[in-house]
Design a protein around this motif. Sequence first.
Motif, PDB file in Angstrom:
ATOM      1  N   LYS A 112      25.665  48.457  40.866  1.00  0.00           N
ATOM      2  CA  LYS A 112      26.703  47.600  41.437  1.00  0.00           C
ATOM      3  C   LYS A 112      28.055  47.924  40.809  1.00  0.00           C
ATOM      4  N   TYR A 113      29.100  47.896  41.646  1.00  0.00           N
ATOM      5  CA  TYR A 113      30.472  48.095  41.164  1.00  0.00           C
ATOM      6  C   TYR A 113      31.255  46.804  41.350  1.00  0.00           C
ATOM      7  N   SER A 114      31.835  46.310  40.273  1.00  0.00           N
ATOM      8  CA  SER A 114      32.595  45.059  40.304  1.00  0.00           C
ATOM      9  C   SER A 114      34.086  45.341  40.467  1.00  0.00           C
ATOM     10  N   PHE A 115      34.727  44.567  41.361  1.00  0.00           N
ATOM     11  CA  PHE A 115      36.169  44.704  41.589  1.00  0.00           C
ATOM     12  C   PHE A 115      36.964  43.658  40.814  1.00  0.00           C
ATOM     13  N   MET A 116      36.314  42.942  39.921  1.00  0.00           N
ATOM     14  CA  MET A 116      36.960  41.831  39.222  1.00  0.00           C
ATOM     15  C   MET A 116      38.155  42.305  38.385  1.00  0.00           C
ATOM     16  N   ASN A 117      37.990  43.404  37.663  1.00  0.00           N
ATOM     17  CA  ASN A 117      39.095  43.910  36.847  1.00  0.00           C
ATOM     18  C   ASN A 117      40.215  44.476  37.709  1.00  0.00           C
ATOM     19  N   LEU A 118      39.845  45.099  38.829  1.00  0.00           N
ATOM     20  CA  LEU A 118      40.857  45.701  39.702  1.00  0.00           C
ATOM     21  C   LEU A 118      41.761  44.647  40.316  1.00  0.00           C
ATOM     22  N   ILE A 119      41.207  43.475  40.635  1.00  0.00           N
ATOM     23  CA  ILE A 119      42.035  42.415  41.222  1.00  0.00           C
ATOM     24  C   ILE A 119      42.587  41.490  40.142  1.00  0.00           C
ATOM     25  N   ASN A 120      42.282  41.840  38.875  1.00  0.00           N
ATOM     26  CA  ASN A 120      42.831  41.106  37.731  1.00  0.00           C
ATOM     27  C   ASN A 120      42.511  39.618  37.807  1.00  0.00           C
ATOM     28  N   SER A 121      41.246  39.320  38.059  1.00  0.00           N
ATOM     29  CA  SER A 121      40.812  37.923  38.156  1.00  0.00           C
ATOM     30  C   SER A 121      39.781  37.646  37.070  1.00  0.00           C
ATOM     31  N   LYS A 122      39.757  36.399  36.608  1.00  0.00           N
ATOM     32  CA  LYS A 122      38.751  35.979  35.652  1.00  0.00           C
ATOM     33  C   LYS A 122      37.725  35.039  36.279  1.00  0.00           C
ATOM     34  N   VAL A 123      37.898  34.747  37.576  1.00  0.00           N
ATOM     35  CA  VAL A 123      37.017  33.802  38.257  1.00  0.00           C
ATOM     36  C   VAL A 123      36.287  34.465  39.420  1.00  0.00           C
ATOM     37  N   ILE A 124      37.044  35.128  40.291  1.00  0.00           N
ATOM     38  CA  ILE A 124      36.470  35.721  41.503  1.00  0.00           C
ATOM     39  C   ILE A 124      36.027  37.147  41.204  1.00  0.00           C
ATOM     40  N   ASP A 125      34.779  37.447  41.519  1.00  0.00           N
ATOM     41  CA  ASP A 125      34.189  38.739  41.160  1.00  0.00           C
ATOM     42  C   ASP A 125      33.483  39.352  42.372  1.00  0.00           C
ATOM     43  N   PRO A 126      34.233  40.019  43.286  1.00  0.00           N
ATOM     44  CA  PRO A 126      33.591  40.685  44.428  1.00  0.00           C
ATOM     45  C   PRO A 126      32.952  41.997  43.984  1.00  0.00           C
ATOM     46  N   SER A 127      31.950  42.461  44.712  1.00  0.00           N
ATOM     47  CA  SER A 127      31.267  43.686  44.321  1.00  0.00           C
ATOM     48  C   SER A 127      30.628  44.364  45.531  1.00  0.00           C
ATOM     49  N   LEU A 128      30.367  45.650  45.373  1.00  0.00           N
ATOM     50  CA  LEU A 128      29.580  46.430  46.322  1.00  0.00           C
ATOM     51  C   LEU A 128      28.425  47.058  45.555  1.00  0.00           C
ATOM     52  N   SER A 129      27.320  47.295  46.244  1.00  0.00           N
ATOM     53  CA  SER A 129      26.158  47.833  45.553  1.00  0.00           C
ATOM     54  C   SER A 129      25.392  48.796  46.446  1.00  0.00           C
ATOM     55  N   VAL A 130      24.566  49.583  45.797  1.00  0.00           N
ATOM     56  CA  VAL A 130      23.655  50.467  46.508  1.00  0.00           C
ATOM     57  C   VAL A 130      22.412  50.622  45.643  1.00  0.00           C
ATOM     58  N   GLY A 131      21.298  50.774  46.284  1.00  0.00           N
ATOM     59  CA  GLY A 131      20.072  50.917  45.518  1.00  0.00           C
ATOM     60  C   GLY A 131      18.889  51.177  46.421  1.00  0.00           C
ATOM     61  N   GLY A 132      17.740  50.970  45.891  1.00  0.00           N
ATOM     62  CA  GLY A 132      16.524  51.184  46.652  1.00  0.00           C
ATOM     63  C   GLY A 132      15.434  50.276  46.126  1.00  0.00           C
ATOM     64  N   GLY A 133      14.384  50.160  46.879  1.00  0.00           N
ATOM     65  CA  GLY A 133      13.318  49.293  46.435  1.00  0.00           C
ATOM     66  C   GLY A 133      12.043  49.502  47.210  1.00  0.00           C
ATOM     67  N   TYR A 134      11.116  48.619  46.944  1.00  0.00           N
ATOM     68  CA  TYR A 134       9.819  48.686  47.620  1.00  0.00           C
ATOM     69  C   TYR A 134       9.454  47.273  48.059  1.00  0.00           C
ATOM     70  N   THR A 135       9.058  47.164  49.329  1.00  0.00           N
ATOM     71  CA  THR A 135       8.779  45.860  49.927  1.00  0.00           C
ATOM     72  C   THR A 135       7.307  45.754  50.325  1.00  0.00           C
ATOM     73  N   PHE A 136       6.719  44.628  50.002  1.00  0.00           N
ATOM     74  CA  PHE A 136       5.356  44.311  50.429  1.00  0.00           C
ATOM     75  C   PHE A 136       5.475  43.233  51.512  1.00  0.00           C
ATOM     76  N   PHE A 137       5.112  43.594  52.738  1.00  0.00           N
ATOM     77  CA  PHE A 137       5.300  42.729  53.908  1.00  0.00           C
ATOM     78  C   PHE A 137       3.928  42.465  54.522  1.00  0.00           C
ATOM     79  N   GLY A 138       3.314  41.351  54.137  1.00  0.00           N
ATOM     80  CA  GLY A 138       1.939  41.101  54.587  1.00  0.00           C
ATOM     81  C   GLY A 138       1.017  42.162  54.037  1.00  0.00           C
ATOM     82  N   ASP A 139       0.309  42.842  54.914  1.00  0.00           N
ATOM     83  CA  ASP A 139      -0.599  43.904  54.485  1.00  0.00           C
ATOM     84  C   ASP A 139       0.101  45.259  54.378  1.00  0.00           C
ATOM     85  N   SER A 140       1.372  45.324  54.785  1.00  0.00           N
ATOM     86  CA  SER A 140       2.128  46.588  54.761  1.00  0.00           C
ATOM     87  C   SER A 140       2.979  46.677  53.501  1.00  0.00           C
ATOM     88  N   SER A 141       3.343  47.895  53.150  1.00  0.00           N
ATOM     89  CA  SER A 141       4.290  48.130  52.048  1.00  0.00           C
ATOM     90  C   SER A 141       5.086  49.387  52.377  1.00  0.00           C
TER      91      SER A 141
END
Length: 471
Positions: free
Chosen positions: A124-153
């Motif tokens: 995740k990348y935080s934009f909090m420092n770029l917007i110079n805020s101490k309260v509002i912390d927007p972010s963008l992220s990327v990643g991957g994972g594994y999902t178990f959906f009923g009997d499927s995965s």
Amino acid sequence: MKHLNKLLVAVLMTMGLSSHAQDSNNPWAISFGANAVDTRTSAGGGNGWLDRHFSQPFAVKDNWNILPSVSYLSVSKYIGDNFSFGVAGSVNKIDKYVMRDTNGALMVTNPGDLMYYGIDATIKYSFMNLINSKVIDPSLSVGGGYTFFGDSSYGTLNPGAGLTFWLTENVGLELATKYKKSFGDREDASGTPDAPTHFQHSAGIIFKFGGKDTDGDGIYDKDDACPEVAGLKEFQGCPDTDGDGIPDKDDACPDVAGPKELNGCPDTDGDGIADKDDACPDVAGLASLKGCPDTDGDGIADKDDKCPTVKGPKENGGCPWPDTDGDGVLDKDDACPTVPGPASNKGCPEVSAEVMKQLNDYGKVILFDSGKSTFKKQSYTVLKSIADILKEYPNSNFMIEGHTDSDGSNALNQSLSENRAAAVKNYLIENGIDASRLRSTGYGETKPIDSNKTAKGKANNRRVEVSLIKE
């Protein structure tokens, strides 16, 4: 809840291996709350990609699957430059599955209260420092994972976005969404949910922690300019070992007191150059010479000047160039430093017309054995005289020319003239004349200076001439 307990144990076991985004003073964070799974995004239909994926983003009652309890847990750690890395686990129950009927119309079905489990890793990348805020912390992220959906995965690729509101320095409200792109078929051949792409939204509480006072000086690391070394409050936690009023981190000489204008370093000789940079710290000197004096002002420090009281060039160690022969050409430029000569000839004497006449007079009386290139005994005195003259002009180059009369064939005379000229050249080289100063050639009978019809004329034509090579 039994599934949530398993999830909590699994995520907590990964804390030692994971990292996610906060700040350097409080690098660790843990968050938990509720998550919602929405399968509408991959049900198809609509006009274009945006319509298919975002036409019902807030159809909470119709499409969202939400457990009435804590259903996700995330552990993360700051890794620098506004980036963090974390792992999260989530659990849910799918009782609202969006699909299309045989006529292509959207419908929501209950696939049988399928259990949903997700394990995800996120950068995740935080934009909090770029917007110079101490309260509002927007972010963008990327990643991957594994999902178990009923009997499927199946595996997923998870781009996402988030927004955190920090209620205090360490506690915040975290909102996030992930588009979990699946790698598999949405339904199997019988129409049973298999590997649907879906949105997963989450809302919860996040706690940052890990702040500390490493050096034990009573100043929290996040406010300590020297967090690993105990120091003084007036210097933001940095020490001042030599007590000169300059903290060690800004003091170029932290163990020896010195003025602020020299970055805390002493100046023993008072020449304005700190001792650490002064090649002559006990004698006042010039900054251009690293603090060393230059008595004669020739730009060479006295310590490196072989003639410190007399100006001279650096190339001669600070001493003036000599002119040994007094001809006005300095020895460094004089090709003949011990013999006077004009500058136009690099300080070497010039070969005059009289000298060339004398050389050629000698050349005419060099006697060879008949039909050969070997000298008669009486010729060696003449050859030595020629060598002595050439030694007086070491900067001059000469051509040795051989000539014959017309007796014999042209080819024989040509070869004989070349060999006799070469014989003279070789004698001169063997008697101290540099080979690079001499060349030889033969002209046979082609350049007579007298008639070949008389014995006297032929004798005059059999000769060796010396000419000056002008470069």
